[in-house]
Write an enzyme that holds these catalytic residues in place. Structure first.
Site, PDB file in Angstrom:
ATOM      1  N   ASN A  95       9.197  38.541  16.730  1.00  0.00           N
ATOM      2  CA  ASN A  95      10.432  37.559  16.208  1.00  0.00           C
ATOM      3  C   ASN A  95      10.107  36.178  16.355  1.00  0.00           C
ATOM      4  O   ASN A  95      10.354  35.823  17.599  1.00  0.00           O
ATOM      5  CB  ASN A  95      11.801  38.104  16.986  1.00  0.00           C
ATOM      6  CG  ASN A  95      13.036  37.276  16.388  1.00  0.00           C
ATOM      7  OD1 ASN A  95      13.017  36.580  15.493  1.00  0.00           O
ATOM      8  ND2 ASN A  95      14.069  37.428  17.237  1.00  0.00           N
ATOM      9  N   TRP A  96      10.108  35.310  15.574  1.00  0.00           N
ATOM     10  CA  TRP A  96       9.915  34.011  15.787  1.00  0.00           C
ATOM     11  C   TRP A  96      11.022  32.959  15.974  1.00  0.00           C
ATOM     12  O   TRP A  96      10.727  31.934  16.252  1.00  0.00           O
ATOM     13  CB  TRP A  96       9.267  33.500  14.282  1.00  0.00           C
ATOM     14  CG  TRP A  96       7.846  33.992  14.077  1.00  0.00           C
ATOM     15  CD1 TRP A  96       6.967  34.987  14.638  1.00  0.00           C
ATOM     16  CD2 TRP A  96       6.978  33.377  13.172  1.00  0.00           C
ATOM     17  NE1 TRP A  96       5.809  35.154  14.132  1.00  0.00           N
ATOM     18  CE2 TRP A  96       5.614  34.417  12.996  1.00  0.00           C
ATOM     19  CE3 TRP A  96       6.697  32.528  12.233  1.00  0.00           C
ATOM     20  CZ2 TRP A  96       4.462  34.118  12.494  1.00  0.00           C
ATOM     21  CZ3 TRP A  96       5.697  32.297  11.450  1.00  0.00           C
ATOM     22  CH2 TRP A  96       4.494  33.174  11.380  1.00  0.00           C
ATOM     23  N   LYS A  97      12.267  33.768  15.845  1.00  0.00           N
ATOM     24  CA  LYS A  97      13.494  32.905  16.023  1.00  0.00           C
ATOM     25  C   LYS A  97      13.388  31.526  15.027  1.00  0.00           C
ATOM     26  O   LYS A  97      12.755  31.927  13.976  1.00  0.00           O
ATOM     27  CB  LYS A  97      13.681  32.714  17.408  1.00  0.00           C
ATOM     28  CG  LYS A  97      13.532  33.947  18.049  1.00  0.00           C
ATOM     29  CD  LYS A  97      14.035  33.861  19.500  1.00  0.00           C
ATOM     30  CE  LYS A  97      13.902  35.127  20.340  1.00  0.00           C
ATOM     31  NZ  LYS A  97      14.224  35.079  21.542  1.00  0.00           N
ATOM     32  N   HIS A 155      20.797  41.225  17.029  1.00  0.00           N
ATOM     33  CA  HIS A 155      19.956  40.500  18.075  1.00  0.00           C
ATOM     34  C   HIS A 155      20.755  39.954  19.050  1.00  0.00           C
ATOM     35  O   HIS A 155      22.136  39.464  18.591  1.00  0.00           O
ATOM     36  CB  HIS A 155      18.763  39.465  17.633  1.00  0.00           C
ATOM     37  CG  HIS A 155      17.893  38.803  18.453  1.00  0.00           C
ATOM     38  ND1 HIS A 155      18.238  38.091  19.608  1.00  0.00           N
ATOM     39  CD2 HIS A 155      16.723  39.169  18.906  1.00  0.00           C
ATOM     40  CE1 HIS A 155      17.136  37.828  20.305  1.00  0.00           C
ATOM     41  NE2 HIS A 155      16.320  38.481  19.767  1.00  0.00           N
ATOM     42  N   GLU A 209      21.098  37.071  20.567  1.00  0.00           N
ATOM     43  CA  GLU A 209      21.534  35.768  20.163  1.00  0.00           C
ATOM     44  C   GLU A 209      22.515  35.472  19.183  1.00  0.00           C
ATOM     45  O   GLU A 209      23.286  35.017  19.240  1.00  0.00           O
ATOM     46  CB  GLU A 209      20.130  35.010  19.657  1.00  0.00           C
ATOM     47  CG  GLU A 209      19.210  34.664  21.126  1.00  0.00           C
ATOM     48  CD  GLU A 209      17.938  34.166  20.720  1.00  0.00           C
ATOM     49  OE1 GLU A 209      16.905  34.368  21.775  1.00  0.00           O
ATOM     50  OE2 GLU A 209      17.633  34.134  19.645  1.00  0.00           O
ATOM     51  N   GLU A 267      16.756  45.469  24.481  1.00  0.00           N
ATOM     52  CA  GLU A 267      16.322  44.124  24.914  1.00  0.00           C
ATOM     53  C   GLU A 267      17.251  43.576  25.811  1.00  0.00           C
ATOM     54  O   GLU A 267      18.402  43.118  25.385  1.00  0.00           O
ATOM     55  CB  GLU A 267      16.193  43.120  23.615  1.00  0.00           C
ATOM     56  CG  GLU A 267      17.382  43.329  22.395  1.00  0.00           C
ATOM     57  CD  GLU A 267      17.646  42.035  21.703  1.00  0.00           C
ATOM     58  OE1 GLU A 267      16.592  41.241  21.608  1.00  0.00           O
ATOM     59  OE2 GLU A 267      18.724  41.681  21.336  1.00  0.00           O
ATOM     60  N   GLY A 292      13.159  35.564  26.728  1.00  0.00           N
ATOM     61  CA  GLY A 292      12.855  33.930  27.052  1.00  0.00           C
ATOM     62  C   GLY A 292      13.300  33.353  28.597  1.00  0.00           C
ATOM     63  O   GLY A 292      12.976  32.259  28.658  1.00  0.00           O
ATOM     64  N   SER A 324      10.328  39.220  27.201  1.00  0.00           N
ATOM     65  CA  SER A 324       9.327  38.416  27.771  1.00  0.00           C
ATOM     66  C   SER A 324       8.116  39.425  27.832  1.00  0.00           C
ATOM     67  O   SER A 324       7.214  39.580  28.654  1.00  0.00           O
ATOM     68  CB  SER A 324       9.836  38.044  29.073  1.00  0.00           C
ATOM     69  OG  SER A 324      10.865  37.094  29.116  1.00  0.00           O
ATOM     70  N   GLY A 358       8.963  37.999  21.520  1.00  0.00           N
ATOM     71  CA  GLY A 358       9.289  36.459  21.033  1.00  0.00           C
ATOM     72  C   GLY A 358       8.473  35.614  21.191  1.00  0.00           C
ATOM     73  O   GLY A 358       7.636  35.404  20.512  1.00  0.00           O
ATOM     74  N   GLY A 359       8.442  34.904  22.229  1.00  0.00           N
ATOM     75  CA  GLY A 359       7.569  33.465  22.305  1.00  0.00           C
ATOM     76  C   GLY A 359       6.108  33.812  22.147  1.00  0.00           C
ATOM     77  O   GLY A 359       5.221  33.023  21.323  1.00  0.00           O
TER      78      GLY A 359
END
Length: 246
Positions: A11-13, A90, A92, A162, A168, A207, A228-229
């Site tokens: 997931n690049w957001k 998600h 967010e 999640e 993050g 993470s 994620g990152g």
């Protein structure tokens, strides 16, 4: 026991670029992984990512089929551009944009109606975990979809657990903590339909990186990860993909 193929989803957001698509494609295209690999770039990059042979999803979709909804992501259009999956719910989207369990269930329904496979994201905040509410929160989020569509709708979906406190933040649920919640989810579903419970792929997100992915993915009820990152780093993402089994 049902054999479930693992999934590694990135997931690049609100990150990424055309160049990153090229880099990710190069990093993963010449390797054979035991997992299905999916990328979720920003919506404007879906078509390019699909053109590179990547399996692609959109990060969210509108609950509406079409209409005067400025800025929304139309599920049918995402599908036509090459998306085959979508994230729904998600953390967010829930926290920043105020999406309710009902909103998420509606998006789940619209995604399936338009031929996208929804990945339903569920998880608790740090406060909810400290108050012993993890299972209550996760069950409520899953049951919202079951109440609206019936448990059979989950047969054509994926669930990603999640924990919000691990997204993050650099904090990660231990493999044992993550496994415990995944087992709870599978047991919850088993109470509705044992076959769906055994076949449904459950992902862990929070993470995940190349240092912890192998141990997480080795747990009995964890079928891969929502990354994620680390999914923005081609070599790290490829290493995570290599750590998936089955």
């Amino acid at each position: 026991m049902t054999t479930r193929k693992q999934i590694v989803a990135g997931n690049w957001k609100m990150n990424g670029s055309k160049d990153l698509i090229d880099q990710i494609s190069e990093a993963v295209s010449n390797q054979t992984f035991q997992a299905d690999v999916i990328v979720f770039p920003p919506a404007m990059l879906i078509e390019q990512a699909a053109s590179k042979g990547l399996t692609v999803g959109t990060q969210t979709v509108s609950e509406y089929k079409e209409g005067a909804y400025t800025g929304e992501i139309q599920a049918s259009l995402a599908k036509s551009l090459g998306a085959t999956y979508t994230l729904v719910g998600h953390s967010e989207r829930r926290a920043i944009y105020g999406e309710s369990d009902e909103d998420v269930a509606n998006k789940f329904a619209q995604a399936q109606e338009q031929g996208l496979t929804p990945i339903l994201c569920v998880g608790e905040t740090e406060e909810e975990r400290e108050n012993g509410q993890t299972e209550q929160v996760v069950a409520r989020q899953i049951n919202a979809v079951i109440t609206k569509l019936g448990v059979a709708a989950l047969a054509n979906s994926v669930i990603a657990y999640e924990p919000v406190w691990a997204i993050g933040t650099g904090k990660t649920a231990s493999p044992e903590q993550a496994q415990a919640v995944h087992k709870f989810i599978r047991d919850l579903l088993s109470g509705n339909d044992k076959q769906i419970a055994q076949s449904l792929q459950l992902l862990y997100g929070g993470s995940v990186n190349e240092q912890n992915s192998e141990l997480l993915f080795a747990q009995d009820d964890i079928d891969g990860g929502l990354i994620g990152g680390a999914s923005l780093k081609p070599e790290s993402f490829a290493a995570i993909c290599r750590s998936a089994k089955g």
